[in-house]
Design an enzyme around this catalytic site. Sequence first.
Site, PDB file in Angstrom:
ATOM      1  N   GLU A 205       0.827  -1.203   0.000  1.00 22.32           N
ATOM      2  CA  GLU A 205       0.000   0.000   0.000  1.00 22.32           C
ATOM      3  C   GLU A 205       0.865   1.258   0.000  1.00 22.32           C
ATOM      4  O   GLU A 205       0.587   2.218  -0.667  1.00 22.32           O
ATOM      5  CB  GLU A 205      -0.927  -0.011   1.223  1.00 22.32           C
ATOM      6  CG  GLU A 205      -1.922   1.127   1.257  1.00 22.32           C
ATOM      7  CD  GLU A 205      -2.982   1.025   0.167  1.00 22.32           C
ATOM      8  OE1 GLU A 205      -3.710   2.005  -0.022  1.00 22.32           O
ATOM      9  OE2 GLU A 205      -3.066  -0.011  -0.508  1.00 22.32           O
ATOM     10  N   ASP A 227     -12.409  -1.433 -18.694  1.00 19.29           N
ATOM     11  CA  ASP A 227     -12.877  -1.178 -17.332  1.00 19.29           C
ATOM     12  C   ASP A 227     -11.986  -0.169 -16.616  1.00 19.29           C
ATOM     13  O   ASP A 227     -12.443   0.580 -15.759  1.00 19.29           O
ATOM     14  CB  ASP A 227     -12.935  -2.481 -16.537  1.00 19.29           C
ATOM     15  CG  ASP A 227     -13.655  -2.305 -15.205  1.00 19.29           C
ATOM     16  OD1 ASP A 227     -14.817  -1.838 -15.216  1.00 19.29           O
ATOM     17  OD2 ASP A 227     -13.053  -2.608 -14.155  1.00 19.29           O
TER      18      ASP A 227
END
Length: 297
Positions: A205, A227
């Site tokens: 992260e 997408d």
Amino acid sequence: MKIKTFIISAITLFISLYLIIGYHSLKHIDKNRIDVSKYITLVDEVSENKVQVNWKYVVSIIAVENKNKIKNISDDKIKNTANLFIEKSDNGYKLNSLDNVLNKLNFTDKEKERVNDYIDQLKYFGLTPYRLKEDSKYTKFIEEIKDEAIKNYKEYKILPSITIAQAILESSWGESDLAQIYNNLFGIKADSSWKGEYVTLETFEFYDTKIEDKFRVYSNKNQSIKDHAKFLVDNQRYKKYGVFEAKTYIEQAYALQNAGYSTAEDNSGQKRYAKDLIELIRQYNLQLIDSEIKISD
């Protein structure tokens, strides 16, 4: 008399050799003398927030004008040539075609032919020529997703250079497990809005913080590319930060970073995502794809 004839013959031979050598010296652009980084930087500086100019067109024109003597070309000369490709329009700026620019410069047919020859010779040339070879895995990956990236731009206004660079960066050239097994090229997470299949994987992260998260699963790479654009359009923060108004890749890269697309940081805690995208785009000439589609618009 014989001496005079010999001298005339020698002069004639010298002139012939000179012309032959001169012709061959012009036939091939001198790649070793091209400061690629300088051309890319200056042409992109002229292009920024307007339209993307093709740096290979600029260097090829300058090479013809200077009879292949392209070392130590001034910054102003490069910028002025790049500016010939940019024209104001009712909607802001438009990109002039190569033919229009060559006509504006009053190039002869022979000079036009040589410019196009030089451009062809530069097809697989750039900052890292060994990675830009036609059969390299890098070129093959770019070609594999290029057409879908162009389609995305026409529908969603995400520049092909950005789409491809993000795919490269997020999927490690399509070699990550997420890309190879699950066709997710962009590391898009499966949040509460995602109704499709997902997989849970470990991810970083921040710079060195490992977590588990859910990621979207696609049936093919084209579905992932489409997408990716839809994901950006559906999230209002990307519109807020001007992602879809960006005219060139530098502007769009920073808009994505500022909108929080990635939390990636370097070891000093500075955001690095835009810089990473820009470096990839320049290294693999992805901005030239943006230039191609702008000419065809």
